[in-house]
Each structure stands twice: as C-alpha cells, then as structure tokens.
Write a protein that holds these residues in place. Structure first.
Motif, PDB file in Angstrom:
ATOM      1  N   UNK A   1     -22.087 -24.202  -4.062  1.00 10.85           N
ATOM      2  CA  UNK A   1     -23.172 -23.388  -4.665  1.00 10.85           C
ATOM      3  C   UNK A   1     -24.159 -24.012  -5.312  1.00 10.85           C
ATOM      4  N   UNK A   2     -23.837 -25.413  -5.463  1.00  4.60           N
ATOM      5  CA  UNK A   2     -25.062 -26.276  -6.272  1.00  4.60           C
ATOM      6  C   UNK A   2     -25.577 -27.476  -5.154  1.00  4.60           C
ATOM      7  N   UNK A   3     -25.147 -27.198  -3.951  1.00  7.66           N
ATOM      8  CA  UNK A   3     -25.743 -28.292  -3.151  1.00  7.66           C
ATOM      9  C   UNK A   3     -24.514 -28.887  -2.333  1.00  7.66           C
ATOM     10  N   UNK A   4     -24.649 -29.194  -1.041  1.00  7.82           N
ATOM     11  CA  UNK A   4     -23.481 -29.937  -0.102  1.00  7.82           C
ATOM     12  C   UNK A   4     -22.914 -31.225  -0.867  1.00  7.82           C
ATOM     13  N   UNK A   5     -21.645 -31.153  -0.941  1.00  8.24           N
ATOM     14  CA  UNK A   5     -20.651 -32.169  -1.541  1.00  8.24           C
ATOM     15  C   UNK A   5     -19.815 -32.538  -0.525  1.00  8.24           C
ATOM     16  N   UNK A   6     -19.838 -34.016  -0.537  1.00  4.72           N
ATOM     17  CA  UNK A   6     -18.387 -34.681   0.252  1.00  4.72           C
ATOM     18  C   UNK A   6     -17.062 -34.106  -0.194  1.00  4.72           C
ATOM     19  N   UNK A   7     -16.030 -33.959   0.769  1.00  2.00           N
ATOM     20  CA  UNK A   7     -14.830 -33.624   0.141  1.00  2.00           C
ATOM     21  C   UNK A   7     -14.064 -35.088   0.262  1.00  2.00           C
ATOM     22  N   UNK A   8     -13.480 -35.088  -1.007  1.00  3.56           N
ATOM     23  CA  UNK A   8     -12.502 -36.322  -1.066  1.00  3.56           C
ATOM     24  C   UNK A   8     -11.268 -36.191  -1.853  1.00  3.56           C
ATOM     25  N   UNK A   9     -10.213 -35.901  -1.103  1.00  2.00           N
ATOM     26  CA  UNK A   9      -9.982 -36.315   0.191  1.00  2.00           C
ATOM     27  C   UNK A   9     -10.586 -35.423   1.240  1.00  2.00           C
ATOM     28  N   UNK A  10     -10.737 -36.085   2.321  1.00  4.75           N
ATOM     29  CA  UNK A  10     -11.080 -35.003   3.572  1.00  4.75           C
ATOM     30  C   UNK A  10      -9.893 -34.331   4.013  1.00  4.75           C
ATOM     31  N   UNK A  11     -10.322 -33.098   4.338  1.00 10.42           N
ATOM     32  CA  UNK A  11      -9.143 -31.766   4.636  1.00 10.42           C
ATOM     33  C   UNK A  11      -8.911 -31.972   5.961  1.00 10.42           C
ATOM     34  N   UNK A  12      -7.903 -32.694   6.483  1.00  9.03           N
ATOM     35  CA  UNK A  12      -7.487 -32.853   7.880  1.00  9.03           C
ATOM     36  C   UNK A  12      -6.829 -31.586   8.632  1.00  9.03           C
ATOM     37  N   UNK A  13      -7.406 -31.408   9.657  1.00  6.75           N
ATOM     38  CA  UNK A  13      -6.862 -30.403  10.675  1.00  6.75           C
ATOM     39  C   UNK A  13      -5.727 -30.812  11.220  1.00  6.75           C
ATOM     40  N   UNK A  14      -5.022 -30.127  11.779  1.00 13.10           N
ATOM     41  CA  UNK A  14      -3.668 -30.399  12.649  1.00 13.10           C
ATOM     42  C   UNK A  14      -4.184 -29.617  13.919  1.00 13.10           C
ATOM     43  N   UNK A  15      -4.379 -30.622  15.134  1.00 15.42           N
ATOM     44  CA  UNK A  15      -4.911 -30.268  16.428  1.00 15.42           C
ATOM     45  C   UNK A  15      -3.837 -30.270  17.305  1.00 15.42           C
ATOM     46  N   UNK A  16      -3.270 -29.208  17.804  1.00 15.53           N
ATOM     47  CA  UNK A  16      -2.054 -29.137  18.856  1.00 15.53           C
ATOM     48  C   UNK A  16      -2.834 -28.764  20.371  1.00 15.53           C
ATOM     49  N   UNK A  17      -2.989 -29.958  20.864  1.00 14.11           N
ATOM     50  CA  UNK A  17      -3.681 -29.705  22.396  1.00 14.11           C
ATOM     51  C   UNK A  17      -2.946 -28.862  23.237  1.00 14.11           C
ATOM     52  N   UNK A  18      -1.892 -29.098  23.392  1.00 11.69           N
ATOM     53  CA  UNK A  18      -1.012 -28.520  24.379  1.00 11.69           C
ATOM     54  C   UNK A  18      -1.042 -26.797  24.140  1.00 11.69           C
ATOM     55  N   UNK A  19      -0.884 -26.658  22.661  1.00 14.33           N
ATOM     56  CA  UNK A  19      -1.073 -25.006  22.297  1.00 14.33           C
ATOM     57  C   UNK A  19      -2.349 -24.548  22.143  1.00 14.33           C
ATOM     58  N   UNK A  20      -3.480 -25.405  22.158  1.00 13.18           N
ATOM     59  CA  UNK A  20      -4.956 -25.061  22.084  1.00 13.18           C
ATOM     60  C   UNK A  20      -5.058 -24.376  20.622  1.00 13.18           C
ATOM     61  N   UNK A  21      -4.318 -25.198  19.541  1.00 15.26           N
ATOM     62  CA  UNK A  21      -4.550 -24.610  18.203  1.00 15.26           C
ATOM     63  C   UNK A  21      -5.114 -25.549  17.122  1.00 15.26           C
TER      64      UNK A  21
END
Length: 420
Positions: free
Chosen positions: A334-354
C-alpha cells in the motif's frame, strides 16, 4: 452336549447311507468297437459298459507306469460315472497300451468289498501324414488338407529365392522329405521364386510326409504372387522411452517432434506405416520392432513402398519451454513496491502441472510480482494478462489461477496455481 448331538446325527446319516445287503458282484468286462483292438493315433474310439456292474468304475489308460493298473500298487486312474453306457478314449501316439477298467462294490455296512478288473491290449498305429503348420520367413502358410496344398502370399518384387522353412507335422513321429532329402524344421532352405518374371505363382516345392506306419502323402507348397503396392504412408510413431510427442503432417510430409528442453532425443522408436512398406531412419528399420535412433541428428523418416518407391518425411524438432521455478519476489503493501526477503518460493510439479505458494496470513496479495524461470521465448499468461518475470504486478488475492504458457498464439501448457 451340542457337539454330541452333531456326532449322533452324523452317525445316523452315515448308517442310513450304508446297506446291510451283500455287495453286488462287480463285472469289469467292457467291449470296444475296434477290430483286432487296433486304433489310430489321435483318433477317438469308444469302450462300451453295457455289461459292467459295480458301485465305482475307474479307467486306467496304461500310458505310463503310473497309469497302468497294478492291483498292489498305487496308480492313477480316471473315475467314471457308473451310469454311463460308453467312454471315449484317445491315444496320441503309436504303441501298445494296457487299457484296464476296474469296478468295485461294497456291502454289509462296508465290511464286504469286491473288485473286478478287465484289461485289453490296445494297439495304436500312426498313419498321420498331415502338416499342422508351415512357416516361410515369418509367413504362416494356409494349409488345405483337401487340395494337399500349403499356400503363401507375397508380391512380385520380393526375394523368395532362398527361404528357410519351418513346419510342424500332425504326428510327432512323421518324417518330411523334399525329393530324397530328409527335412528338418528351420534348417532347410528352398527357392519359391517365379519360374518366369511376372508370373502370378512361384515355383512349387513338393513335400512328402511319411507316417510312422510307412504311409506317405505329398503336399505342394507355393507362393501366390501379386503386384507390389506403391503406398508409402507414415501413419504413426510411438516410443516407450523417448519423452517426446510426434505430429505427422501428411500434406507437408513432415513430422514435428515436440520435446522439453534438456530431454534426450536418443531412444527406441516404432513406426506404423503402409502395409508391406519399410520405414527407416537412416539405415535403421523401425516398422517391425522399436529400434534405437538419434532424432537430434536425423533429418528425415523414409517410407519405402513394396514397389521400392520412397517418400521422405522431414523431421522438425520443436523444443518446448517449461516453468522450472515460480516465486513471489515483491509486493505492494500500500506504500509502494517492496522486495520480499526472504523470497516466497513456489513448489512446481511439472508432471502434475501444479504450482503451490505459501504466503504469510496477513500478506496483501493485490499487487505481487512473480519471478519465474525456464521461459525465455515463450509467454506466460494469467487470465489473459501476459507476465514479465520479475516485473509485472498481478492480483493474486483470488488464490487459485491457471498459469498458461504460449508459443505465440499456441497454448503449450497450463499449470494450476494455488496460493495458500
């Protein structure tokens, strides 16, 4: 008390099933339809039980020591319904067999047990002169017992000048000759080619089958020849170990091999082509069984028709990109773009495409920047909005989306994105 009652009831039933009468005199003397007790191998004859008597009938065929009746030895017989008036018997091989019927009776509550047996020496002769099967270079012949022919089919350009012949006779004791030469299945070769170019039939090979009893019969084996086909179509490709998809364009005569970056294109490939055609990649034939090929260096798939005309299908390699990482790296509280620290890492499952992302409970998801990897030439979209990795702000507050990967206007993959 309950168990005693059961025992008493069982005893009453047992006694009721027995008889105080003496055992009937058993008679095992059967008759046959045979003349001189002689039959042919593989043929069924009957024994007749009209005059036989007894509570139990057992037939011993005498095929082996264990099935030959011996009164003082445990041997194997076949129980027969004592109400039957006849029994079918078949011997597969020539020889002399002791065919025995044993009848038995019991009486006086089992205290009396009478047995009778009767044996006939059955002579089996083998005069069978037929073929059960014949094969020439993986072609199964069509056997006509009435015409004494074995027919095979080929086209006129096939080389059938030196063909190995496999066969099986109906009788395991029969011998097979071509002329005076004794034949062994799979060991002898013969010339079945046409006597004159363009003939509709190949040259005949005369087989003589000699039965164990000396009876002989001739069979003519030959090829029926047709004009070779000019059809040379590649219908399909399949593989158990190549991680690729194959799309055949019959109009442009090419095959698009679709695969993901980093995937090996060396593996076994099987082709489905026109009947009788040969399908090759380089010099490797792939139409009958899957063979190892290297699609990364191959340029074409060649289909050769029976008339030796050829059609090439160009190989087009199509490398697809995949999302290998999808992370939230910045957001606007709400006050401007801020970097996330730590980064929120996604879990990618390519076989299930999720893709799954876990975020803090009170995090504002209205304006979040995602950074993703694996995509360079393709485009990533959510709800029609194209995302630039590490740049585009997007509203992820709905928490469930379809992340789509496009190559131009072509949809390549769809990932189900869930934000927890």
């Amino acid at each position: 008390m309950k168990n005693l009652l059961i025992i008493l009831v069982s005893a009453i039933v047992l006694l009721a099933s027995c008889t105080k009468e003496p055992a009937i005199e058993p008679n095992a003397m059967f008759t046959t339809e045979l003349v001189d007790n002689t039959s042919s191998a593989g043929e069924t004859f009957y024994i007749y039980l009209d005059n036989c008597r007894g509570d139990f009938y057992t037939l011993y065929t005498g095929l082996t020591s264990g099935t030959t009746w011996k009164p003082d030895t445990i041997t194997s017989g076949t129980s027969i319904d004592n109400t039957s008036d006849s029994v079918a018997v078949t011997y597969a091989n020539a020889g002399e067999y002791k065919l025995t019927l044993v009848t038995s009776s019991s009486g006086n509550w089992g205290e009396e047990y009478l047995v009778d047996d009767y044996t006939e020496n059955i002579i089996i002769v083998d005069g069978r002169t037929g073929f059960a099967s014949m094969e020439v270079n993986k072609r199964e012949g069509i056997i006509s017992a009435t015409e004494n022919e074995v027919l095979f089919y080929a086209h006129k350009l096939e080389d059938i000048t030196d063909e190995r012949v496999k066969f099986l006779t109906i009788s395991g004791d029969a011998e097979v000759y071509v002329g005076d030469e004794l034949q062994s299945s799979g060991r002898n070769y013969h010339d079945f080619s046409a006597l004159n170019p363009g003939d509709d039939e190949g040259r005949p090979v005369i087989y003589t089958v000699k039965a164990l009893n000396g009876t002989t019969e001739d069979y003519t084996a030959m090829f029926i020849l047709r004009e070779p086909s000019s059809e040379k179509i590649l219908y399909g490709l399949s593989s158990d170990d190549l991680e690729a998809d194959f799309m055949i364009d019959q109009d442009n005569k090419d095959v698009t091999v679709s695969y993901y970056e980093g995937v090996s294109l060396i593996g076994k490939l099987l082709a489905d082509g026109s009947s009788g055609a040969i399908v090759r990649i380089g010099s490797t034939e792939i139409q009958e069984k899957a063979k190892k090929v290297d699609l990364s260096s191959a340029t074409a798939i060649t289909v050769e028709a029976e008339d030796v005309s050829v059609q090439d299908y160009a190989i087009v390699l199509y490398e697809k990109e995949m999302i290998s990482a999808f992370d939230f790296t910045a957001f606007d509280p709400g006050s401007g773009l801020e970097s996330l620290n730590p980064v929120l890492e996604g879990v990618v499952d390519f076989e299930l495409k999720t893709i799954e992302l876990t975020v803090p409970v009170n995090m504002d998801l209205d304006k979040v920047v995602a950074t993703f990897e694996g995509i360079s030439d393709f485009t990533v979209k959510i709800d029609g909005t194209a995302l630039t990795s590490g740049v585009t702000e997007f509203d992820y507050s709905s928490k469930a989306f379809n992340v789509e990967v496009y190559d131009g206007s072509i949809l390549i993959d769809t990932y189900a994105l869930t934000v927890h």
